[in-house]
Motif scaffolding. Structure first.
Motif, PDB file in Angstrom:
ATOM      1  N   UNK A  89       0.686  -1.139  -0.196  1.00 18.27           N
ATOM      2  CA  UNK A  89      -0.118  -0.272  -0.017  1.00 18.27           C
ATOM      3  C   UNK A  89       1.102   1.391  -0.087  1.00 18.27           C
ATOM      4  N   UNK A  90       0.629   2.079  -0.882  1.00 17.03           N
ATOM      5  CA  UNK A  90       1.056   3.466  -1.114  1.00 17.03           C
ATOM      6  C   UNK A  90       0.938   4.263   0.134  1.00 17.03           C
ATOM      7  N   UNK A  91      -0.400   4.243   0.788  1.00 17.26           N
ATOM      8  CA  UNK A  91      -0.709   5.041   1.937  1.00 17.26           C
ATOM      9  C   UNK A  91      -0.122   4.608   3.150  1.00 17.26           C
ATOM     10  N   UNK A  92       0.387   3.075   3.364  1.00 19.58           N
ATOM     11  CA  UNK A  92       1.013   2.689   4.561  1.00 19.58           C
ATOM     12  C   UNK A  92       2.420   2.956   4.359  1.00 19.58           C
ATOM     13  N   UNK A  93       2.944   3.173   3.229  1.00 28.61           N
ATOM     14  CA  UNK A  93       4.409   3.395   3.011  1.00 28.61           C
ATOM     15  C   UNK A  93       4.787   4.927   3.644  1.00 28.61           C
ATOM     16  N   UNK A  94       3.662   5.591   2.963  1.00 27.30           N
ATOM     17  CA  UNK A  94       3.580   7.303   3.242  1.00 27.30           C
ATOM     18  C   UNK A  94       3.445   7.529   4.722  1.00 27.30           C
ATOM     19  N   UNK A  95       2.695   6.442   5.408  1.00 26.46           N
ATOM     20  CA  UNK A  95       2.397   6.672   6.800  1.00 26.46           C
ATOM     21  C   UNK A  95       3.411   6.466   7.665  1.00 26.46           C
TER      22      UNK A  95
END
Length: 318
Positions: A89-95
């Motif tokens: 997940x891109x969102x998890x990596x950014x988080x």
């Protein structure tokens, strides 16, 4: 209050248009990549059928404009897509990456402001003396020194030659070991802060000189008020109004510089995430990182603009 509402309204209205423009620009630039994301994810040994199935599943076989609109639709639902063969997940990596970039940015900002205020005030109080000339030379050197080049020098001297500070390795959370956290962050934060400290020193020095030449300063000194009190309570407070106007741009510069510094010092922030996305041809990851950084920059500028209105009585009272 009317000025606050007007500035806030303009920024909020501009926010979705800026986000749309940034997303469109990144999509457009990534479309020129000669590398196939399916090959980057599955490897060159993957069968044509597997590559075709991956492209179809990820939507890479669709026209560019359709991919873009699908991404916009997902973004409005809070989805930034997936990347890699494992569909992370891109969102998890950014988080997990974005907090570190913010820490690096604001610690660097704090270092830059402390240096700039001290040197700027000293240069103004001792203007046209050897102190002023020395600080001018130092600030010019700071401005002319790229952060990434200074970071390489710090690694060479403070880690390789002297073994004082770590330039790589795991980052221990501040809550677990504050001393080790600051040792790990010292060099990247210092390298990031120096160019901003140099430019802010010149701005604060000029603003301080203008305030020191005003009539109210001479009147206060003539009335017998001690000079340190006048400078601390009146001159410095008024002189810092002008630097606040450029503070938003400086924060944006620091955030952009932090992306490069993170790669040099092997910090797992947004810069490393973007570098991995570009290196591995993962457009979803690159788009997500760029979009979040751009939105953060816009939001920070809104906060700085509001702060400027709050501390400037001439604007606040209009």
């Amino acid at each position: 209050m009317s000025n606050l509402l007007r500035i806030l309204g303009k920024r909020i209205i501009a926010l979705p248009f800026m986000a749309f423009g940034v997303t469109l620009l990144v999509f457009f630039l990534m479309s020129f990549s000669k590398y196939d994301p399916a090959v980057a994810a599955l490897g060159e040994s993957a069968t044509p059928e597997a590559l075709a199935a991956y492209r179809h599943e990820m939507g890479f076989d669709q026209p560019w404009w359709r991919q873009f609109w699908n991404y916009i639709g997902g973004m409005l639902q809070g989805k930034l897509g997936v990347y890699g063969v494992n569909k992370d997940s891109v969102a998890e990596r950014i988080a997990t990456s974005f907090p570190l970039t913010l820490q690096l940015t604001f610690i660097g900002l704090a270092i830059a402001l402390v240096i700039a205020v001290v040197f700027g005030v000293l240069a103004a109080l001792y203007r046209d003396t050897w102190v002023d000339q020395a600080i001018r030379v130092i600030s010019i050197i700071e401005i002319a020194t790229p952060a990434f080049w200074l970071g390489v020098l710090l690694i060479y001297f403070l880690q390789i030659r002297m073994d004082w500070l770590p330039g790589a390795g795991d980052l221990v959370p501040f809550s677990q070991n504050p001393a080790e956290y600051m040792r790990r962050m010292a060099m990247p934060c210092f390298a990031l802060a120096m160019p901003v400290a140099g430019s802010m020193t010149r701005i604060i020095r000029t603003s301080m000189v203008e305030e020191l030449d005003k009539d109210y300063v001479r009147t206060a000194l003539g009335a017998g008020i001690p000079k340190p009190v006048v400078i601390a309570r009146n001159v410095l407070r008024n002189a810092l109004i002008t630097p606040v106007t450029v503070l938003g741009m400086k924060i944006g510069y620091l955030m952009g510089g932090a992306i490069v510094i993170e790669v040099i010092f092997a910090l797992p922030g947004m810069g490393t995430a973007m570098f991995d996305g570009i290196n591995n041809n993962q457009p979803m990851l690159v788009q997500g990182v760029v979009l979040v950084v751009a939105l953060a920059f816009i939001i920070i500028n809104i906060i700085v603009d509001l702060l400027y209105v709050l501390i400037n009585p001439r604007i606040r009272n209009v």
